[in-house]
Design a protein around this motif. Structure first.
Motif, short mmCIF file in Angstrom:
data_model
loop_
_atom_site.label_atom_id
_atom_site.label_comp_id
_atom_site.label_asym_id
_atom_site.label_seq_id
_atom_site.Cartn_x
_atom_site.Cartn_y
_atom_site.Cartn_z
N MET A 1 0.99 -1.53 -0.16
CA MET A 1 -0.20 0.27 -0.12
C MET A 1 0.69 0.93 -0.21
SD MET A 1 -2.86 1.09 3.12
CE MET A 1 -4.54 0.57 2.14
N LYS A 2 0.77 2.16 -0.86
CA LYS A 2 1.22 3.26 -0.59
C LYS A 2 1.25 4.27 0.12
CE LYS A 2 -0.80 5.63 -4.99
NZ LYS A 2 -1.58 6.68 -3.45
N ARG A 3 1.49 5.91 0.52
CA ARG A 3 0.89 6.62 1.04
C ARG A 3 -0.50 7.60 0.75
NH1 ARG A 3 6.82 8.23 4.35
NH2 ARG A 3 6.74 6.65 5.62
N VAL A 4 -1.16 8.19 1.40
CA VAL A 4 -1.91 9.05 0.70
C VAL A 4 -1.44 9.69 0.39
CG1 VAL A 4 -4.15 9.60 0.80
CG2 VAL A 4 -3.98 7.15 1.68
N ILE A 5 -0.78 10.63 1.38
CA ILE A 5 0.83 12.18 1.22
C ILE A 5 2.22 10.93 1.59
CG2 ILE A 5 -1.65 13.22 1.55
CD1 ILE A 5 -0.86 13.62 4.34
N VAL A 44 -5.76 11.49 4.96
CA VAL A 44 -5.52 9.89 5.46
C VAL A 44 -6.74 9.42 6.69
CG1 VAL A 44 -3.57 9.07 6.94
CG2 VAL A 44 -3.45 10.35 5.60
N LEU A 45 -7.35 9.66 7.48
CA LEU A 45 -8.09 9.26 7.77
C LEU A 45 -9.70 9.04 6.71
CD1 LEU A 45 -8.92 11.25 11.29
CD2 LEU A 45 -7.21 9.00 10.36
N LYS A 46 -9.97 9.88 6.01
CA LYS A 46 -10.79 9.85 5.18
C LYS A 46 -11.10 8.04 4.13
CE LYS A 46 -13.10 11.08 0.38
NZ LYS A 46 -12.70 11.57 -0.20
N GLU A 47 -9.47 7.58 3.74
CA GLU A 47 -8.82 6.72 3.06
C GLU A 47 -8.76 5.63 4.10
OE1 GLU A 47 -7.33 3.93 0.45
OE2 GLU A 47 -7.92 5.89 -0.10
N ALA A 48 -8.66 5.56 4.91
CA ALA A 48 -8.60 4.78 6.48
C ALA A 48 -10.06 4.25 6.71
CB ALA A 48 -8.12 5.46 7.74
N LYS A 49 -10.57 4.62 6.17
CA LYS A 49 -12.55 4.82 7.00
C LYS A 49 -12.59 3.92 5.54
CE LYS A 49 -13.13 9.10 9.41
NZ LYS A 49 -13.35 10.28 9.58
N LEU A 57 -6.68 0.41 9.56
CA LEU A 57 -4.86 -0.07 10.07
C LEU A 57 -4.37 0.09 9.51
CD1 LEU A 57 -4.28 -0.46 13.25
CD2 LEU A 57 -4.24 -2.70 12.56
N ALA A 58 -3.66 -0.05 8.41
CA ALA A 58 -2.74 -0.14 7.24
C ALA A 58 -1.85 0.94 6.82
CB ALA A 58 -3.16 -1.05 6.07
N THR A 59 -3.76 1.52 5.98
CA THR A 59 -3.27 3.43 5.98
C THR A 59 -2.96 3.45 6.92
OG1 THR A 59 -4.89 3.04 4.52
CG2 THR A 59 -4.75 4.69 4.72
N ILE A 60 -3.15 3.48 8.42
CA ILE A 60 -2.36 4.97 9.22
C ILE A 60 -0.89 3.89 9.68
CG2 ILE A 60 -2.79 5.48 11.94
CD1 ILE A 60 -5.15 5.48 11.58
N GLU A 61 -0.67 3.11 9.39
CA GLU A 61 0.19 2.21 9.95
C GLU A 61 1.56 2.92 9.11
OE1 GLU A 61 0.49 -2.04 10.24
OE2 GLU A 61 0.72 -1.76 12.58
N ASN A 62 0.79 2.96 7.82
CA ASN A 62 1.89 3.36 6.52
C ASN A 62 2.18 4.87 6.76
OD1 ASN A 62 2.63 2.76 4.31
ND2 ASN A 62 1.72 3.50 3.21
N HIS A 63 1.63 5.94 7.78
CA HIS A 63 1.41 6.92 7.30
C HIS A 63 2.80 7.08 8.92
CE1 HIS A 63 -0.83 7.68 4.15
NE2 HIS A 63 0.16 8.76 3.79
#
Length: 73
Positions: A1-5, A44-49, A57-63
């Motif tokens: 997974m890549k970072r959103v930002i 980031v939170l929009k993508e996470a949700k 979890l993966a989205t937040i951990e990635n940041h």
């Protein structure tokens, strides 16, 4: 997974209560402390949700890039 930002926060989620709201809360407090803009936080939170719990979890951990304080001396 890549970072959103293309930013990361100094945060280690190990030991954080696994509840999705707790994870988002801990993340939100830390990024505000580190000066992220509301737009960056929302992105980031929009993508996470946008998916299931594992996606959140993966989205937040990635940041998150916890800095190892003990080995920085």
């Amino acid at each position: 997974m890549k970072r959103v930002i293309n930013k990361a926060v100094n945060l280690d989620l190990v030991g954080v209560n696994g509840n999705a709201f707790m994870i988002m809360g801990v993340f939100g407090r830390q990024v505000r402390k580190e000066g992220w803009s509301q737009d960056e936080i929302d992105t980031v939170l929009k993508e996470a949700k946008s998916g299931d719990y594992n996606h959140l979890l993966a989205t937040i951990e990635n940041h998150c890039e916890p800095k190892d304080e003990e080995h920085d001396h």
